[in-house]
Design a protein around this motif. Structure first.
Motif, PDB file in Angstrom:
ATOM      1  N   GLY A  58      45.552  39.990  24.563  1.00 29.01           N
ATOM      2  CA  GLY A  58      44.554  40.885  25.158  1.00 29.01           C
ATOM      3  C   GLY A  58      44.982  41.258  26.562  1.00 29.01           C
ATOM      4  O   GLY A  58      45.913  42.026  26.752  1.00 29.01           O
ATOM      5  N   MET A  59      44.315  40.677  27.535  1.00 26.80           N
ATOM      6  CA  MET A  59      44.688  40.878  28.942  1.00 26.80           C
ATOM      7  C   MET A  59      45.413  39.623  29.421  1.00 26.80           C
ATOM      8  O   MET A  59      45.062  38.522  29.029  1.00 26.80           O
ATOM      9  N   SER A  60      46.396  39.806  30.300  1.00 21.98           N
ATOM     10  CA  SER A  60      47.052  38.629  30.875  1.00 21.98           C
ATOM     11  C   SER A  60      46.113  37.982  31.889  1.00 21.98           C
ATOM     12  O   SER A  60      45.155  38.610  32.364  1.00 21.98           O
ATOM     13  N   GLY A  61      46.399  36.744  32.240  1.00 19.33           N
ATOM     14  CA  GLY A  61      45.609  36.072  33.271  1.00 19.33           C
ATOM     15  C   GLY A  61      45.683  36.805  34.598  1.00 19.33           C
ATOM     16  O   GLY A  61      44.710  36.847  35.355  1.00 19.33           O
ATOM     17  N   PHE A  62      46.837  37.396  34.885  1.00 18.61           N
ATOM     18  CA  PHE A  62      46.985  38.155  36.132  1.00 18.61           C
ATOM     19  C   PHE A  62      46.008  39.340  36.142  1.00 18.61           C
ATOM     20  O   PHE A  62      45.352  39.613  37.142  1.00 18.61           O
ATOM     21  N   GLU A  63      45.912  40.040  34.993  1.00 13.74           N
ATOM     22  CA  GLU A  63      45.010  41.197  34.890  1.00 13.74           C
ATOM     23  C   GLU A  63      43.543  40.770  34.997  1.00 13.74           C
ATOM     24  O   GLU A  63      42.739  41.444  35.635  1.00 13.74           O
ATOM     25  N   VAL A  64      43.216  39.639  34.372  1.00 13.43           N
ATOM     26  CA  VAL A  64      41.843  39.119  34.458  1.00 13.43           C
ATOM     27  C   VAL A  64      41.507  38.791  35.914  1.00 13.43           C
ATOM     28  O   VAL A  64      40.454  39.161  36.429  1.00 13.43           O
ATOM     29  N   CYS A  65      42.428  38.128  36.577  1.00 19.25           N
ATOM     30  CA  CYS A  65      42.228  37.743  37.971  1.00 19.25           C
ATOM     31  C   CYS A  65      41.998  38.986  38.840  1.00 19.25           C
ATOM     32  O   CYS A  65      41.064  39.030  39.657  1.00 19.25           O
ATOM     33  N   GLU A  66      42.823  40.000  38.663  1.00 19.04           N
ATOM     34  CA  GLU A  66      42.683  41.240  39.435  1.00 19.04           C
ATOM     35  C   GLU A  66      41.338  41.905  39.163  1.00 19.04           C
ATOM     36  O   GLU A  66      40.688  42.405  40.083  1.00 19.04           O
ATOM     37  N   ALA A  67      40.895  41.903  37.897  1.00 22.66           N
ATOM     38  CA  ALA A  67      39.613  42.528  37.539  1.00 22.66           C
ATOM     39  C   ALA A  67      38.443  41.780  38.183  1.00 22.66           C
ATOM     40  O   ALA A  67      37.496  42.394  38.677  1.00 22.66           O
ATOM     41  N   VAL A  68      38.520  40.450  38.190  1.00 21.94           N
ATOM     42  CA  VAL A  68      37.459  39.648  38.814  1.00 21.94           C
ATOM     43  C   VAL A  68      37.415  39.921  40.315  1.00 21.94           C
ATOM     44  O   VAL A  68      36.349  40.133  40.894  1.00 21.94           O
ATOM     45  N   ARG A  69      38.567  39.937  40.941  1.00 24.04           N
ATOM     46  CA  ARG A  69      38.626  40.159  42.394  1.00 24.04           C
ATOM     47  C   ARG A  69      38.207  41.579  42.781  1.00 24.04           C
ATOM     48  O   ARG A  69      37.759  41.801  43.899  1.00 24.04           O
ATOM     49  N   ALA A  70      38.321  42.521  41.850  1.00 25.53           N
ATOM     50  CA  ALA A  70      37.932  43.906  42.135  1.00 25.53           C
ATOM     51  C   ALA A  70      36.423  44.116  42.020  1.00 25.53           C
ATOM     52  O   ALA A  70      35.909  45.148  42.425  1.00 25.53           O
ATOM     53  N   ASP A  71      35.700  43.114  41.481  1.00 23.20           N
ATOM     54  CA  ASP A  71      34.252  43.231  41.271  1.00 23.20           C
ATOM     55  C   ASP A  71      33.511  42.403  42.322  1.00 23.20           C
ATOM     56  O   ASP A  71      33.524  41.173  42.266  1.00 23.20           O
ATOM     57  N   PRO A  72      32.856  43.058  43.297  1.00 16.43           N
ATOM     58  CA  PRO A  72      32.177  42.327  44.374  1.00 16.43           C
ATOM     59  C   PRO A  72      31.121  41.345  43.877  1.00 16.43           C
ATOM     60  O   PRO A  72      30.876  40.325  44.511  1.00 16.43           O
ATOM     61  N   GLU A  73      30.515  41.610  42.725  1.00 17.95           N
ATOM     62  CA  GLU A  73      29.496  40.701  42.193  1.00 17.95           C
ATOM     63  C   GLU A  73      30.084  39.366  41.738  1.00 17.95           C
ATOM     64  O   GLU A  73      29.360  38.396  41.556  1.00 17.95           O
ATOM     65  N   LEU A  74      31.391  39.322  41.539  1.00 17.05           N
ATOM     66  CA  LEU A  74      32.049  38.095  41.052  1.00 17.05           C
ATOM     67  C   LEU A  74      32.814  37.384  42.165  1.00 17.05           C
ATOM     68  O   LEU A  74      33.597  36.482  41.908  1.00 17.05           O
ATOM     69  N   SER A  75      32.562  37.775  43.406  1.00 18.78           N
ATOM     70  CA  SER A  75      33.365  37.277  44.526  1.00 18.78           C
ATOM     71  C   SER A  75      33.304  35.761  44.721  1.00 18.78           C
ATOM     72  O   SER A  75      34.231  35.172  45.246  1.00 18.78           O
ATOM     73  N   GLY A  76      32.222  35.114  44.281  1.00 20.74           N
ATOM     74  CA  GLY A  76      32.099  33.671  44.495  1.00 20.74           C
ATOM     75  C   GLY A  76      32.813  32.824  43.464  1.00 20.74           C
ATOM     76  O   GLY A  76      32.868  31.601  43.593  1.00 20.74           O
ATOM     77  N   ILE A  77      33.362  33.440  42.449  1.00 23.36           N
ATOM     78  CA  ILE A  77      34.015  32.674  41.375  1.00 23.36           C
ATOM     79  C   ILE A  77      35.410  32.254  41.816  1.00 23.36           C
ATOM     80  O   ILE A  77      36.200  33.065  42.268  1.00 23.36           O
ATOM     81  N   ARG A  78      35.683  30.962  41.682  1.00 16.21           N
ATOM     82  CA  ARG A  78      36.989  30.413  42.049  1.00 16.21           C
ATOM     83  C   ARG A  78      37.917  30.519  40.845  1.00 16.21           C
ATOM     84  O   ARG A  78      37.482  30.322  39.710  1.00 16.21           O
ATOM     85  N   ILE A  79      39.193  30.829  41.100  1.00 17.37           N
ATOM     86  CA  ILE A  79      40.169  30.967  40.015  1.00 17.37           C
ATOM     87  C   ILE A  79      41.373  30.076  40.286  1.00 17.37           C
ATOM     88  O   ILE A  79      42.001  30.157  41.334  1.00 17.37           O
ATOM     89  N   LEU A  80      41.658  29.220  39.299  1.00 13.54           N
ATOM     90  CA  LEU A  80      42.843  28.373  39.352  1.00 13.54           C
ATOM     91  C   LEU A  80      43.750  28.829  38.211  1.00 13.54           C
ATOM     92  O   LEU A  80      43.394  28.690  37.047  1.00 13.54           O
ATOM     93  N   MET A  81      44.882  29.420  38.561  1.00 11.45           N
ATOM     94  CA  MET A  81      45.856  29.803  37.534  1.00 11.45           C
ATOM     95  C   MET A  81      46.524  28.514  37.052  1.00 11.45           C
ATOM     96  O   MET A  81      47.029  27.733  37.862  1.00 11.45           O
ATOM     97  N   LEU A  82      46.491  28.292  35.737  1.00 12.46           N
ATOM     98  CA  LEU A  82      47.061  27.092  35.136  1.00 12.46           C
ATOM     99  C   LEU A  82      48.010  27.579  34.054  1.00 12.46           C
ATOM    100  O   LEU A  82      47.575  27.961  32.970  1.00 12.46           O
ATOM    101  N   THR A  83      49.302  27.605  34.372  1.00 12.00           N
ATOM    102  CA  THR A  83      50.222  28.327  33.507  1.00 12.00           C
ATOM    103  C   THR A  83      51.623  27.738  33.496  1.00 12.00           C
ATOM    104  O   THR A  83      52.011  27.033  34.429  1.00 12.00           O
TER     105      THR A  83
END
Length: 121
Positions: A58-83
């Motif tokens: 589907g979407m790569s983790g990098f793309e998911v991360c970028e989409a989350v960071r582009a949405d101000p409503e999701l700004s408080g969510i912490r992301i740990l890339m585990l890869t």
């Protein structure tokens, strides 16, 4: 209130071991097997932390991360890339996409739990 953690990974063995470990630590665990479902769950469930694999269908983790960071409503969510993607360019891409931390597989479960506790403190 229990902290909600989303595991976004397409490797069943990783998901099972991470789920067990996180539940034992008292976290509520959500699971997404691909990037598209991960993004939908992040938007719908609002986990405090996402353990995000870089290489998923589907979407790569990098793309998911970028989409989350582009949405101000999701700004408080912490992301740990585990890869497994551990080259310097991969790490730079993950951090550049907005990840709060980057851990490569294989990883120490003890070190990972310490990192998760720190990120949710």
């Amino acid at each position: 209130m229990t902290d909600r953690v989303l595991i976004a990974d397409d490797e069943p063995n990783i998901v099972v071991s991470l789920s067990f470990m996180l539940k034992r630590e008292g976290y509520e665990v959500l699971v997404a097997p691909d990037g598209t479902q991960a993004l939908a769950m992040i938007r719908g469930e609002r986990p405090r932390l996402v353990l995000l694999d870089a290489a998923m269908p589907g979407m790569s983790g990098f793309e998911v991360c970028e989409a989350v960071r582009a949405d101000p409503e999701l700004s408080g969510i912490r992301i740990l890339m585990l890869t497994a993607k551990g080259r310097d360019t991969d790490i730079a891409r993950g951090m550049g996409a907005g990840a709060d931390a980057y851990v490569t597989k294989p990883f120490s479960t003890r070190d990972l739990i310490v990192r998760i506790r720190e990120m949710l403190a």
